[in-house]
Design an enzyme around this catalytic site. Structure first.
Site, PDB file in Angstrom:
ATOM      1  N   CYS A 135       0.843  -1.184   0.000  1.00  7.84           N
ATOM      2  CA  CYS A 135       0.000   0.000   0.000  1.00  7.84           C
ATOM      3  C   CYS A 135       0.884   1.242   0.000  1.00  7.84           C
ATOM      4  O   CYS A 135       2.099   1.147   0.116  1.00  7.84           O
ATOM      5  CB  CYS A 135      -0.869   0.032   1.250  1.00  7.84           C
ATOM      6  SG  CYS A 135      -1.835  -1.469   1.469  1.00  7.84           S
ATOM      7  N   ASN A 147       1.564   0.049   5.603  1.00 12.20           N
ATOM      8  CA  ASN A 147       1.988  -0.650   4.390  1.00 12.20           C
ATOM      9  C   ASN A 147       2.815  -1.851   4.827  1.00 12.20           C
ATOM     10  O   ASN A 147       3.786  -1.689   5.563  1.00 12.20           O
ATOM     11  CB  ASN A 147       2.843   0.292   3.511  1.00 12.20           C
ATOM     12  CG  ASN A 147       3.560  -0.435   2.381  1.00 12.20           C
ATOM     13  OD1 ASN A 147       4.654  -0.054   1.996  1.00 12.20           O
ATOM     14  ND2 ASN A 147       2.964  -1.480   1.832  1.00 12.20           N
ATOM     15  N   TYR A 170       9.472  -3.634  -9.519  1.00 12.05           N
ATOM     16  CA  TYR A 170       8.116  -3.353  -9.997  1.00 12.05           C
ATOM     17  C   TYR A 170       7.336  -2.347  -9.141  1.00 12.05           C
ATOM     18  O   TYR A 170       6.697  -1.447  -9.675  1.00 12.05           O
ATOM     19  CB  TYR A 170       7.320  -4.660 -10.080  1.00 12.05           C
ATOM     20  CG  TYR A 170       5.821  -4.493 -10.226  1.00 12.05           C
ATOM     21  CD1 TYR A 170       5.269  -4.046 -11.428  1.00 12.05           C
ATOM     22  CD2 TYR A 170       4.955  -4.765  -9.164  1.00 12.05           C
ATOM     23  CE1 TYR A 170       3.891  -3.877 -11.569  1.00 12.05           C
ATOM     24  CE2 TYR A 170       3.579  -4.604  -9.299  1.00 12.05           C
ATOM     25  CZ  TYR A 170       3.047  -4.163 -10.497  1.00 12.05           C
ATOM     26  OH  TYR A 170       1.693  -3.994 -10.633  1.00 12.05           O
TER      27      TYR A 170
HETATM   28  O1  LIG Z   1       3.039 -12.367 -14.526  1.00 14.58           O
HETATM   29  P1  LIG Z   1       1.942 -11.468 -14.068  1.00 14.58           P
HETATM   30  O2  LIG Z   1       1.149 -12.081 -12.977  1.00 14.58           O
HETATM   31  O3  LIG Z   1       1.107 -10.965 -15.200  1.00 14.58           O
HETATM   32  O4  LIG Z   1       2.614 -10.205 -13.365  1.00 14.58           O
HETATM   33  C1  LIG Z   1       3.664  -9.476 -13.905  1.00 14.58           C
HETATM   34  C2  LIG Z   1       3.176  -8.313 -14.715  1.00 14.58           C
HETATM   35  O5  LIG Z   1       2.336  -7.443 -13.908  1.00 14.58           O
HETATM   36  C3  LIG Z   1       2.921  -6.166 -13.797  1.00 14.58           C
HETATM   37  O6  LIG Z   1       2.329  -5.249 -14.708  1.00 14.58           O
HETATM   38  P2  LIG Z   1       1.125  -4.289 -14.335  1.00 14.58           P
HETATM   39  O7  LIG Z   1       0.149  -4.273 -15.421  1.00 14.58           O
HETATM   40  O8  LIG Z   1       0.610  -4.597 -12.973  1.00 14.58           O
HETATM   41  O9  LIG Z   1       1.790  -2.833 -14.156  1.00 14.58           O
HETATM   42  P3  LIG Z   1       2.675  -1.894 -15.084  1.00 14.58           P
HETATM   43  O10 LIG Z   1       1.743  -1.191 -16.021  1.00 14.58           O
HETATM   44  O11 LIG Z   1       3.303  -0.973 -14.084  1.00 14.58           O
HETATM   45  O12 LIG Z   1       3.693  -2.691 -15.803  1.00 14.58           O
HETATM   46  C4  LIG Z   1       4.376  -6.367 -14.141  1.00 14.58           C
HETATM   47  O13 LIG Z   1       4.942  -5.170 -14.658  1.00 14.58           O
HETATM   48  C5  LIG Z   1       4.314  -7.448 -15.193  1.00 14.58           C
HETATM   49  O14 LIG Z   1       4.001  -6.885 -16.436  1.00 14.58           O
HETATM   50  N1  LIG Z   2      -0.303  -3.944   0.654  1.00 12.14           N
HETATM   51  C1  LIG Z   2      -0.283  -3.563   1.900  1.00 12.14           C
HETATM   52  O1  LIG Z   2       0.636  -2.904   2.358  1.00 12.14           O
HETATM   53  C2  LIG Z   2      -1.440  -4.061   2.727  1.00 12.14           C
HETATM   54  C3  LIG Z   2      -1.542  -3.537   4.143  1.00 12.14           C
HETATM   55  C4  LIG Z   2      -2.454  -4.408   5.000  1.00 12.14           C
HETATM   56  N2  LIG Z   2      -1.835  -5.683   5.276  1.00 12.14           N
HETATM   57  C5  LIG Z   2      -3.797  -4.574   4.323  1.00 12.14           C
HETATM   58  O2  LIG Z   2      -4.084  -5.622   3.787  1.00 12.14           O
HETATM   59  O3  LIG Z   2      -4.561  -3.639   4.303  1.00 12.14           O
HETATM   60 MG   LIG Z   3       3.714  -4.700 -16.365  1.00  7.19          MG
END
Ligand SMILES: O=P(O)(O)OC[C@H]1O[C@H](OP(=O)(O)OP(=O)(O)O)[C@H](O)[C@@H]1O
Ligand SMILES: NC(=O)CC[C@H](N)C(=O)O
Ligand SMILES: [Mg+2]
Length: 504
Positions: A2, A101, A257
Site C-alpha cells: 500500500c 503498508n 516493480y
Molecule cells: O506475470 P503477471 O502475474 O502478469 O505479473 C507481472 C506483470 O504485472 C505487472 O504489470 P502491471 O500491469 O501490474 O503494471 P505496469 O503497467 O506498471 O507494468 C508487471 O509489470 C508485469 O508486467
Molecule cells: N499492501 C499492503 O501494504 C497491505 C496492508 C495491510 N496488510 C492490508 O491488507 O490492508
Molecule cells: Mg507490467
C-alpha cells in the site's frame, strides 16, 4: 504494498494528502482513505475505489485540520471490503488513527493476545487493525495524560518487540502529532521531507519520495529500519532508533516493480537501478547467445520500459513501442482477482502489427509472476506475425510466496513455482526465455548505495528475513488467500462489509 502518507502543516492538509495519495496510487488501487485532525477531532473518509473516486469535493470540504494521514490500499490480509480500508481508528488512548503498508506475520498470535490479555476488540480481519490496537495498548500502558515524544518512542519500542513482518506505519494522535516507524528490517520503504512556508516548516512522511515531490516538499532522508519519527502538531521533529537489532534488508521487488521509477528508496534511484537491470540483461544475452538474431526489443508497458530501453541500447538493437497501453486502465498485477487480471491485459495492451511482422522480437518485462501478462503478450506477438518471440525478465523467476505486503500468497499460482527457467519459457510459449540472475539484480540496486548489502529477496530465493516463516505458515496463507479463497469473500450478504464507520 500500500501507500501511506502523513502530513503536519501550517494550514489544512486535505489537498496535500489527496495529491500525495494520487501520486502513490500505483501502490494500491482497491481503496483509499484519509484522516485529518483539527483540535481534538478526527475527520475520516475511506472507501473502495481510486483516490479521485473516493474523495469528491463534498468529502474534501469536511477534511479539516493541519495534520493528517492517508492510505491507498492493495489488500494482503483480511478482505477487500471497504470496512478494511485504512486508516483505522481507536478512541483510546487519546484517539489514534493509523495507516500501514506491509503485512504482519504473527497476526493470529497477536489477535489472541489482544482478546485474552489486552482486552481489546478487533472488528475486522485486517492485520493493520491489530497493529493499531497494539500501538494503542502500549501507549495506554505508559498511561500519561500528556505523552512526550519519549513516551511515544517507548510505545513504538514495545510494538517492535511484539510484532513481526514487514511494516511501514504512520499514525496520528489527536492533539499531539504524527508518529511513523519502519520495521527493523526496513522491508517496506518510508521517507520524510519538509517544505518551508511563510508560516513555518511543514513535514511529510511517505512511502516513496515521489509523494514529496509533487506538493513541493524536499526529501530529508529515509526513515532507518527500526527507527521512529515523531512530528508534533506544532512542527517539532524527533527521531529515535526503537529496535534492538535493526538491519536493513529492503524488499528487492520494490526496485523491480512496485515503486515508481522517479522515487529514491534507501538512497537508491529506482530509475537508475532499472536502467542497470537492462544493462545486465544485455550482458546476459551476450554471454548466452553472442550471435543472437534479435531484430527488435519491445517493452511490455509500463514498468519494463526503463530496462528495455537500456537493454536495447547496450545490444545496439532497435527499441520499439510494439504495445500501446490504454492509459485509463491501472496496473493489472495488483487487481484483486485472476479473472479481472486476465481480462485487463488484453484491454490494456494493444499491439502495433508492423513492429512484429516477420521479425525476431525480444519482449521485455520487469517480472513474470502468475504469467497472466506474458502468456497473452507472447500470443499477441505471434498473431501479429512475429518470426520468433523471445522473452526477457528484468527480475529472476518468482518462485516463492511473499509474506511482507505483496499479494502473492500461493506458490502454486506462481508460474515459475516448480518449473525451471526454460520450462517457464515453454509455458508462456516463448522461443527463448531469459531471466535476470539474482546476483546481477542485487548488484543493480547495490550500485546505487553500497551500504545496502542485503535484501528481502524471498520471492526469488525463498529466504525470509524475519526468520519466522515455515512450511506450516506458508500452507496456512495459501489456504486463506489463494485466488479461489478470495473469490468467496464479499459475496452479497457477507458481514465483512459491515463497518463501524459509515462511509458516505
Ligand atoms: O506475470 P503477471 O502475474 O502478469 O505479473 C507481472 C506483470 O504485472 C505487472 O504489470 P502491471 O500491469 O501490474 O503494471 P505496469 O503497467 O506498471 O507494468 C508487471 O509489470 C508485469 O508486467
Ligand atoms: N499492501 C499492503 O501494504 C497491505 C496492508 C495491510 N496488510 C492490508 O491488507 O490492508
Ligand atoms: Mg507490467
Amino acid at each position: 504494498m500500500c501507500g501511506i502518507v502523513g502530513v503536519v502543516a501550517k494550514s489544512n492538509v486535505n489537498q496535500t494528502i489527496f495529491d500525495a495519495l494520487t501520486v502513490l496510487q500505483h501502490r494500491g488501487q482497491d481503496a483509499a482513505g484519509m484522516v485529518t485532525c483539527e483540535a481534538d477531532r478526527f475527520f475520516l473518509r475511506k472507501d473502495n475505489g481510486l483516490v479521485n473516486e473516493v474523495f469528491r469535493t463534498r468529502h474534501m470540504k469536511r477534511q479539516l485540520g493541519n495534520m493528517g494521514i492517508g492510505h491507498v490500499r492493495y489488500p494482503t490480509a483480511g478482505s477487500s471490503s471497504s470496512a478494511e480500508a485504512q486508516p483505522f481508528y481507536v478512541n483510546s488512548p487519546y484517539g489514534i488513527a493509523l495507516a500501514h503498508n506491509g503485512n504482519l506475520t504473527n497476526t493470529p498470535d497477536l489477535r489472541e493476545q489482544m482478546r485474552k490479555e489486552n482486552l481489546r476488540h478487533i472488528n475486522t480481519t485486517s492485520d493493520s487493525e491489530v497493529l493499531l490496537n497494539i500501538l494503542a495498548h502500549e501507549l495506554q500502558q505508559i498511561g500519561k495524560l500528556k505523552p512526550t515524544h519519549e513516551d511515544i518512542f517507548a510505545a513504538v519500542k514495545a510494538v517492535h518487540t511484539r510484532i513481526t513482518g514487514g511494516y511501514a506505519v504512520v499514525a496520528v494522535i489527536t492533539g499531539y502529532g504524527i508518529v511513523a516507524f519502519r520495521d527493523p528490517h526496513g522491508i517496506r520503504p518510508l521517507v520524510y521531507g519538509k517544505r518551508e512556508t511563510d508560516k513555518g516548516t511543514e513535514y511529510m512522511v511517505a512511502s516513496e519520495s515521489v509523494a514529496l515531490d509533487i506538493p513541493g516538499y524536499t526529501l530529508v532522508r529515509d526513515i532507518a529500519p527500526g527507527e521512529a519519527i515523531f512530528i508534533s502538531q506544532d512542527g517539532d521533529v524527533h527521531t529515535c532508533q526503537c529496535a534492538e537489532n535493526p538491519k536493513l534488508t529492503p524488499c528487492l521487488f520494490e526496485h523491480v516493480y512496485l515503486a515508481r521509477p522517479d522515487s529514491i528508496i534507501d538512497e537508491v534511484n529506482v530509475y537508475k537501478a532499472r536502467m542497470r537491470m537492462g544493462v545486465k540483461l544485455a550482458e546476459k544475452v551476450m554471454r548466452e547467445r553472442p550471435d543472437h538474431d534479435i531484430d527488435v526489443i519491445i517493452p511490455i508497458p509500463d514498468t519494463s520500459r526503463t530496462s528495455a530501453l537500456e537493454m536495447a541500447h547496450h545490444l545496439d538493437v532497435k527499441f520499439r513501442e510494439g504495445f500501446i497501453k490504454n492509459r485509463y486502465i491501472g496496473r493489472t498485477f495488483i487487481m484483486p482477482g485472476q479473472t479481472q487480471r486476465k481480462k485487463s491485459v488484453r484491454s490494456k495492451l494493444n499491439p502495433i502489427e508492423l513492429e512484429f511482422k516477420d521479425k525476431v522480437v525480444m519482449l521485455v518485462d520487469d517480472s513474470i509472476v502468475r504469467g497472466t501478462t506474458s502468456k497473452q503478450i507472447v500470443q499477441m506477438a505471434r498473431e501479429m506475425g512475429a518470426k520468433k518471440v523471445y522473452f526477457a525478465s528484468a527480475a529472476p523467476a518468482v518462485r516463492y510466496p511473499n509474506v511482507y505486503g505483496i499479494d502473492m500468497p500461493s506458490a502454486t499460482e506462481l508460474i515459475a513455482h516448480g518449473r525451471t527457467d526454460d520450462e517457464v519459457g515453454e509455458e508462456i510459449g516463448a522461443d527463448w526465455m531469459l531471466y535476470q540472475d539474482l546476483d546481477d539484480l542485487k548488484d543493480c540496486v547495490k550500485a546505487g548505495n553500497d551500504s545496502v548489502t542485503s535484501f528481502d529477496a524471498s520471492v526469488f530465493d525463498g529466504q525470509y528475513v524475519t526468520g519466522d516463516i515455515d512450511e506450516a505458515y506458508l500452507n496456512r496463507i495459501d489456504a486463506e488467500r489463494n485466488d479461489d479463497a478470495k473469490d468467496g469473500e464479499n459475496k452479497p450478504g457477507s458481514n465483512e462489509n459491515a463497518d463501524l464507520h459509515a462511509t458516505i
